[in-house]
Design a protein around this motif. Structure first.
Motif, PDB file in Angstrom:
ATOM      1  N   ASP A  70      -0.495 -51.528 -98.142  1.00 46.31           N
ATOM      2  CA  ASP A  70      -1.474 -51.277 -99.196  1.00 46.31           C
ATOM      3  C   ASP A  70      -1.037 -52.079-100.413  1.00 46.31           C
ATOM      4  N   LEU A  71      -1.785 -53.101-100.756  1.00 50.77           N
ATOM      5  CA  LEU A  71      -1.376 -54.031-101.811  1.00 50.77           C
ATOM      6  C   LEU A  71      -1.421 -53.418-103.204  1.00 50.77           C
ATOM      7  N   ILE A  72      -2.044 -52.265-103.346  1.00 55.86           N
ATOM      8  CA  ILE A  72      -2.027 -51.562-104.617  1.00 55.86           C
ATOM      9  C   ILE A  72      -0.670 -50.886-104.844  1.00 55.86           C
ATOM     10  N   ASP A  73       0.037 -50.618-103.761  1.00 52.74           N
ATOM     11  CA  ASP A  73       1.299 -49.869-103.788  1.00 52.74           C
ATOM     12  C   ASP A  73       2.448 -50.812-103.441  1.00 52.74           C
ATOM     13  N   VAL A  77       4.295 -52.493 -99.968  1.00 51.78           N
ATOM     14  CA  VAL A  77       4.489 -53.925 -99.709  1.00 51.78           C
ATOM     15  C   VAL A  77       5.926 -54.191 -99.268  1.00 51.78           C
ATOM     16  N   LYS A  78       6.874 -53.621 -99.995  1.00 45.35           N
ATOM     17  CA  LYS A  78       8.289 -53.838 -99.667  1.00 45.35           C
ATOM     18  C   LYS A  78       8.628 -53.272 -98.291  1.00 45.35           C
ATOM     19  N   THR A  79       8.121 -52.080 -97.991  1.00 44.35           N
ATOM     20  CA  THR A  79       8.365 -51.470 -96.684  1.00 44.35           C
ATOM     21  C   THR A  79       7.777 -52.316 -95.558  1.00 44.35           C
ATOM     22  N   ALA A  80       6.579 -52.861 -95.791  1.00 44.75           N
ATOM     23  CA  ALA A  80       5.927 -53.702 -94.780  1.00 44.75           C
ATOM     24  C   ALA A  80       6.763 -54.955 -94.505  1.00 44.75           C
ATOM     25  N   VAL A  81       7.276 -55.589 -95.552  1.00 38.00           N
ATOM     26  CA  VAL A  81       8.083 -56.800 -95.369  1.00 38.00           C
ATOM     27  C   VAL A  81       9.377 -56.469 -94.629  1.00 38.00           C
ATOM     28  N   LEU A 126       4.040 -59.786-102.404  1.00 38.24           N
ATOM     29  CA  LEU A 126       4.236 -59.932-100.957  1.00 38.24           C
ATOM     30  C   LEU A 126       4.761 -61.327-100.625  1.00 38.24           C
ATOM     31  N   THR A 127       4.145 -62.337-101.210  1.00 35.35           N
ATOM     32  CA  THR A 127       4.548 -63.722-100.937  1.00 35.35           C
ATOM     33  C   THR A 127       5.991 -63.970-101.351  1.00 35.35           C
ATOM     34  N   LYS A 128       6.372 -63.481-102.533  1.00 32.86           N
ATOM     35  CA  LYS A 128       7.753 -63.655-102.984  1.00 32.86           C
ATOM     36  C   LYS A 128       8.739 -63.031-101.995  1.00 32.86           C
ATOM     37  N   LEU A 129       8.400 -61.850-101.481  1.00 34.26           N
ATOM     38  CA  LEU A 129       9.287 -61.186-100.524  1.00 34.26           C
ATOM     39  C   LEU A 129       9.309 -61.897 -99.171  1.00 34.26           C
ATOM     40  N   MET A 130       8.189 -62.533 -98.811  1.00 34.51           N
ATOM     41  CA  MET A 130       8.086 -63.191 -97.507  1.00 34.51           C
ATOM     42  C   MET A 130       8.704 -64.581 -97.492  1.00 34.51           C
TER      43      MET A 130
END
Length: 307
Positions: A70-73, A77-81, A126-130
């Motif tokens: 969920d890109l609002i949260d 995002v961190k958990t997904a990465v 998200l991009t920075k983490l990826m």
């Protein structure tokens, strides 16, 4: 469709791939033998997408992965990465496809309107983490893609041209995120797509060793992006407007997604803005390097506060 690509299959992470263009792109990639990670905001949406994507090729189930996102949260995002990283293989392509509109003004994260946060701030985080995962890839076609829209340009005829939906030729970074008085769903969607182009240019400048592009998928009136519109608007778009020649079919648009994902890097210019597989020129505001940096600074302040 003719694919003049590397024979080496890719691992592709597509956000917002439980509906619409992202989901159909994932299906096409799976059928071509690529690994695909899809994201959605719930396990139910993901399970429904699995059924659609694998309907013609259940034997490819081992190549399909998923994360709840969920890109609002930003915690989501961190958990997904972290889950993507735990899959144990390099990520060759990130497709920042997820996006949407809102039916009312809302600031889930104080100070930034939800549409802009969801479509431009969350994807930037998200991009920075990826990026470290993409940097490990040895694939010749590794890249980062942002899905933009031609309606970021105030000269565009798309998205309505009444006063409420218009955006300025000279957007004020410092005020636009808190402008409840002048809020309009389509206006803020346009602004979010301007910000997503800033995202792409910022990432390209700050990570020049990675190919980064932004592309407009065309006006596709049949996708679920219109799910928050009224019944009559949805009906008109799906069964009337979709017949006009200025629209793009879901099949043609997702063929373009496949092209941007899989075509040789020599066919793409990093930092390029593309429409119909051709380099195009975005708005002057999109190219404004001062505003690009202002947006980066604002987004990073918000991300730092929330993480």
């Amino acid at each position: 469709m003719n694919n003049k690509n590397s024979d080496k299959k890719e691992a592709v992470f597509i956000t917002g791939a439980t509906l619409g263009l992202g989901r159909l792109t994932a299906k096409k990639l799976i059928n071509l033998g690529h690994k695909v990670i899809i994201s959605g905001r719930s396990e139910k949406k993901i399970n429904d997408a699995y059924n659609f994507i694998l309907a013609d090729s259940p034997q490819n189930k081992g190549n399909l992965y998923s994360v709840v996102l969920d890109l609002i949260d930003l915690k989501s995002v961190k958990t997904a990465v972290e889950k993507v990283e735990s899959l144990g293989f390099d990520i060759d392509v990130l497709v920042n496809n997820a996006g949407g509109t809102r039916t009312e003004f809302k600031q889930t994260n104080e100070g930034i309107e939800d549409t802009i946060f969801m479509n431009a701030v969350g994807p930037l985080y998200l991009t920075k983490l990826m990026i470290p995962l993409i940097e490990k890839s040895q694939h010749p076609n590794k890249r980062i893609l942002f899905v933009g829209s031609s309606i970021h340009d105030p000269n565009s005829k798309g998205g309505g041209n009444n006063q409420a939906t218009k955006i300025s030729h000279d957007v004020d970074i410092e005020t636009v995120f808190e402008d409840k008085e002048h809020w309009n769903s389509m206006k803020y969607y346009k602004l979010s797509k301007l910000a997503s182009i800033w995202d792409a240019y910022l990432v390209k400048d700050k990570y020049p060793h990675l190919t980064t592009i932004v592309f407009c998928p065309g006006f596709v009136p049949t996708t679920d992006l219109i799910r928050n519109s009224s019944y009559m608007v949805r009906l008109t778009l799906k069964y009337a407007i979709s017949k006009f020649n200025f629209t793009t079919s879901e099949d043609d648009s997702t063929d373009d997604y496949i092209y941007y994902i899989t075509t040789s890097g020599t066919n793409l210019k990093s930092g390029g803005y593309y429409e119909k597989r051709q380099l195009s020129k975005p708005s002057d505001d999109a190219l404004n390097r001062v505003k690009q940096q202002q947006f980066w600074d604002l987004a990073m302040r918000s991300i730092d506060q929330l993480t």
